[in-house]
Scaffold this active site. Structure first.
Site, PDB file in Angstrom:
ATOM      1  N   ALA A  10       0.803  -1.224   0.000  1.00 22.95           N
ATOM      2  CA  ALA A  10       0.000   0.000   0.000  1.00 22.95           C
ATOM      3  C   ALA A  10       0.835   1.273   0.000  1.00 22.95           C
ATOM      4  CB  ALA A  10      -0.943   0.002   1.203  1.00 22.95           C
ATOM      5  N   ARG A  15      10.075   8.012  -2.812  1.00 24.61           N
ATOM      6  CA  ARG A  15      11.477   8.181  -3.201  1.00 24.61           C
ATOM      7  C   ARG A  15      11.786   7.627  -4.599  1.00 24.61           C
ATOM      8  NH1 ARG A  15      14.197   5.779   2.024  1.00 24.61           N
ATOM      9  NH2 ARG A  15      12.061   5.059   2.376  1.00 24.61           N
ATOM     10  N   TYR A 100       6.264  -8.611   1.477  1.00 25.87           N
ATOM     11  CA  TYR A 100       6.237  -7.193   1.115  1.00 25.87           C
ATOM     12  C   TYR A 100       6.342  -7.050  -0.402  1.00 25.87           C
ATOM     13  CZ  TYR A 100       6.717  -6.687   6.054  1.00 25.87           C
ATOM     14  OH  TYR A 100       6.461  -6.781   7.387  1.00 25.87           O
TER      15      TYR A 100
HETATM   16  C1  UD1 Z   1       9.566  -2.373   8.498  1.00 26.64           C
HETATM   17  C2  UD1 Z   1       9.635  -3.003   9.861  1.00 26.64           C
HETATM   18  C3  UD1 Z   1      11.080  -3.079  10.319  1.00 26.64           C
HETATM   19  C4  UD1 Z   1      11.901  -3.858   9.299  1.00 26.64           C
HETATM   20  C5  UD1 Z   1      11.739  -3.236   7.911  1.00 26.64           C
HETATM   21  C6  UD1 Z   1      12.384  -4.116   6.890  1.00 26.64           C
HETATM   22  C7  UD1 Z   1       7.585  -2.344  10.979  1.00 26.64           C
HETATM   23  C8  UD1 Z   1       6.972  -1.410  11.972  1.00 26.64           C
HETATM   24  N1  UD1 Z   1       8.883  -2.187  10.779  1.00 26.64           N
HETATM   25  O1  UD1 Z   1      10.021  -1.040   8.642  1.00 26.64           O
HETATM   26  O2  UD1 Z   1      11.150  -3.724  11.566  1.00 26.64           O
HETATM   27  O3  UD1 Z   1      13.244  -3.861   9.681  1.00 26.64           O
HETATM   28  O4  UD1 Z   1      10.341  -3.124   7.578  1.00 26.64           O
HETATM   29  O5  UD1 Z   1      12.374  -3.464   5.651  1.00 26.64           O
HETATM   30  O6  UD1 Z   1       6.909  -3.182  10.455  1.00 26.64           O
HETATM   31  N2  UD1 Z   1       3.144  -0.696   4.187  1.00 26.64           N
HETATM   32  C9  UD1 Z   1       1.819  -0.692   3.902  1.00 26.64           C
HETATM   33  N3  UD1 Z   1       0.981   0.081   4.660  1.00 26.64           N
HETATM   34  C10 UD1 Z   1       1.421   0.847   5.667  1.00 26.64           C
HETATM   35  C11 UD1 Z   1       2.802   0.840   5.946  1.00 26.64           C
HETATM   36  C12 UD1 Z   1       3.644   0.061   5.203  1.00 26.64           C
HETATM   37  O7  UD1 Z   1       1.370  -1.371   2.983  1.00 26.64           O
HETATM   38  O8  UD1 Z   1       0.591   1.510   6.307  1.00 26.64           O
HETATM   39  C13 UD1 Z   1       4.054  -1.505   3.382  1.00 26.64           C
HETATM   40  C14 UD1 Z   1       5.014  -0.629   2.589  1.00 26.64           C
HETATM   41  O9  UD1 Z   1       4.492  -0.366   1.307  1.00 26.64           O
HETATM   42  C15 UD1 Z   1       6.253  -1.482   2.524  1.00 26.64           C
HETATM   43  C16 UD1 Z   1       6.185  -2.316   3.801  1.00 26.64           C
HETATM   44  O10 UD1 Z   1       4.846  -2.275   4.234  1.00 26.64           O
HETATM   45  O11 UD1 Z   1       6.208  -2.361   1.436  1.00 26.64           O
HETATM   46  C17 UD1 Z   1       7.142  -1.857   4.863  1.00 26.64           C
HETATM   47  O12 UD1 Z   1       6.783  -0.564   5.258  1.00 26.64           O
HETATM   48  P1  UD1 Z   1       7.852   0.498   5.658  1.00 26.64           P
HETATM   49  O13 UD1 Z   1       7.153   1.743   6.066  1.00 26.64           O
HETATM   50  O14 UD1 Z   1       8.875   0.611   4.618  1.00 26.64           O
HETATM   51  O15 UD1 Z   1       8.475  -0.176   6.968  1.00 26.64           O
HETATM   52  P2  UD1 Z   1       9.846   0.150   7.592  1.00 26.64           P
HETATM   53  O16 UD1 Z   1       9.741   1.416   8.322  1.00 26.64           O
HETATM   54  O17 UD1 Z   1      10.913   0.023   6.577  1.00 26.64           O
END
Ligand code: UD1
Ligand code: CA
Length: 460
Positions: A10, A15, A100
């Site tokens: 989502a 970036r 993911y």
């Molecule tokens: C997350 C993990 C972190 C891990 C990292 C690995 C959490 C809180 N943290 O952090 O521990 O080390 O991934 O890459 O889970 N997404 C959604 N909806 C949202 C938020 C995110 O679909 O509301 C999806 C994003 O598109 C992405 C993935 O989930 O594909 C990860 O989200 P992101 O915000 O990048 O998490 P990180 O902060 O990187």
């Protein structure tokens, strides 16, 4: 026990600086999300859910698999919130594998190991985490363990203490959790943290307090669990993928002049003793038989090349079927519907399209052969063109076995040339030619003796 996969896709991916949603950006010619969906299939997912938000319509349009269950997360409130959107459609007794959409290169072997950590038949709830050791863990959630080395929590970078920031084992995000436990824990998540998000990772501490076992599986290769947040990381994934693919090709019997200068965007099947020179690109499904040699700078898509064919430098093949021991190029272009029998020669600057060419026939130089049926042992001279198109309709050219076409002939289709007929060079053939006949269709040569060329006036 059933396995259901929830793919988080989502996020916006700002970036990337792109109008395309991040998960649709390609690695090896296929969207990152498609790679992840294929992974779900490879690990025998009984039901695959994809959580979409940013660019939801575009994502749905690109992924046409009717078996996908879509869940909409209209506001991105964190990974825990994202999983919660898919949960109502997940059955209570399932194991939920969370993947993911922007982490495309995880192997099915690694995921199989992770799933195996959760006993399939046992009814007890489980959490299995995929972690990885990173030289530079900056930005990732850290895996916190107690003195008995048991995992007690995942702490996000922005919420971590000095000491926790030194932990090099990080959360890949990929995990396998019993649906029943998820359904109990996710509603209890709070957004009371540095990012104001509902962290999926907070379920680890909940598991600990519920006495639910936490298993850990470590990914061996960081690139397997690497996501792409910008185009630099996307290119890194691409190079890693290509190098991994190149290694497989070499182990399968293909020699590569330079493993860093081949790109496969699809599936390349190779026989033994295949040789591929530098800068070749393969797309779709391509099969190269034993002993095939590909010269530098070739682009080959959706084609089948039989044993011992040589494709010389700078040739482009698309939707072609090439028989044994043919010789193609340099600078040949074989377009869809080209079917060559054995030992055919297609030389430089020759374009073919919807052309069936029989055994040992030759089109050696500078020709266009389209909508043609050509027999065996036919020699098509340099510069021969099939005039197959009148601006509206396409017509067919048929050359029977043993025909000899003189250079610079225009074959105005529809036209049929009988066995072993001969066409004089420079002819414009508009009518059929019977077996064994010679056709010459060009202006007769006149020689004028004593001809004076116009002279320039002498300059003073
Ligand atoms: C997350 C993990 C972190 C891990 C990292 C690995 C959490 C809180 N943290 O952090 O521990 O080390 O991934 O890459 O889970 N997404 C959604 N909806 C949202 C938020 C995110 O679909 O509301 C999806 C994003 O598109 C992405 C993935 O989930 O594909 C990860 O989200 P992101 O915000 O990048 O998490 P990180 O902060 O990187
Ligand atoms: Ca991330």
């Amino acid at each position: 026990m059933t396995l259901e996969v929830v793919i988080l896709a989502a996020g916006q991916g700002s970036r990337m600086r792109s109008s395309l949603p991040k998960v649709l950006h390609p690695v090896a010619g296929k969207s990152m999300l498609s790679h992840v969906i294929d992974l779900a299939t490879a690990v025998a997912s009984d039901k695959t859910h994809v959580v979409i938000g940013h660019g939801a319509d575009q994502v749905k349009q690109c992924i046409t698999d009717p078996a996908i269950h879509w869940a909409l997360q209209s506001e991105q409130k964190g990974t825990g919130h994202a999983v919660a959107q898919a949960l109502p459609a997940v059955s209570d007794d399932a194991q939920v594998l969370i993947l993911y959409g922007d982490v495309p290169l995880t192997t099915a072997e690694t995921i199989a190991k992770l799933i195996a950590k959760s006993p399939q038949k046992s009814a007890t709830e489980q959490v299995s985490l995929l972690t990885v050791e990173l030289a530079d863990p900056t930005g990732y959630g850290r895996i916190v363990r107690n003195s008995a080395n048991e995992v007690t929590a995942i702490v996000e970078q922005k919420d971590a203490s000095e000491d926790q920031l030194k932990i090099s084992e990080v959360n890949t995000g990929i995990m396998c959790v019993s649906a029943s436990a998820l359904k109990r824990w996710l509603p209890k998540l709070s957004a009371n943290n540095a990012q104001g998000e509902y962290y999926l990772t907070d379920i680890i501490a909940m598991a600990v307090s519920d006495g639910v076992a936490i298993n850990v599986c470590q990914a061996r290769e960081p690139m397997e669990v690497q996501g792409a947040n910008n185009r630099i990381q996307l290119e890194e994934l691409e190079r890693y993928y290509q190098r991994r693919y190149a290694n497989q090709l070499m182990l399968a019997g293909a020699s590569l002049a330079d493993a860093s200068r081949i790109d496969v965007r699809g599936q390349l099947n190779t026989g033994n003793d295949v040789y591929i020179d530098v800068n070749c690109v393969f797309e779709g499904e391509v099969t190269l038989g034993d002993g095939v040699r590909i010269g530098p700078n070739c682009h080959i898509s959706n084609s089948t090349i039989a044993c011992n064919v040589e494709i010389k430098a700078n040739s482009v093949l698309e939707g072609a079927v090439v028989g044994e021991a043919c010789s193609i190029g340099p600078f040949a272009r074989l377009r869809p519907g080209t079917v060559l029998a054995a030992e055919v020669k297609i030389g430089n600057f020759v374009e073919t399209k919807k052309a069936n060419i029989g055994i040992a026939s030759k089109v050696s130089h500078l020709s266009y052969i389209g909508d043609a049926e050509i027999g065996c042992d036919v020699n098509v001279g340099a510069g021969t063109i099939t005039c197959n198109y009148d601006g509206v309709n396409k017509f067919k050219t048929t050359l029977a076995d043993g025909v000899f076409v003189g250079s610079n002939t225009a074959l105005v289709a529809p036209v049929t040339v009988g066995k072993a007929a001969t066409i004089g060079a420079g002819s414009v053939i508009t009518g059929n030619i019977a077996e064994g006949e010679l056709a010459v269709a060009r202006g007769k040569q006149r020689n004028i003796s004593g001809w004076q060329r116009p002279k320039k006036l002498a300059r003073d």
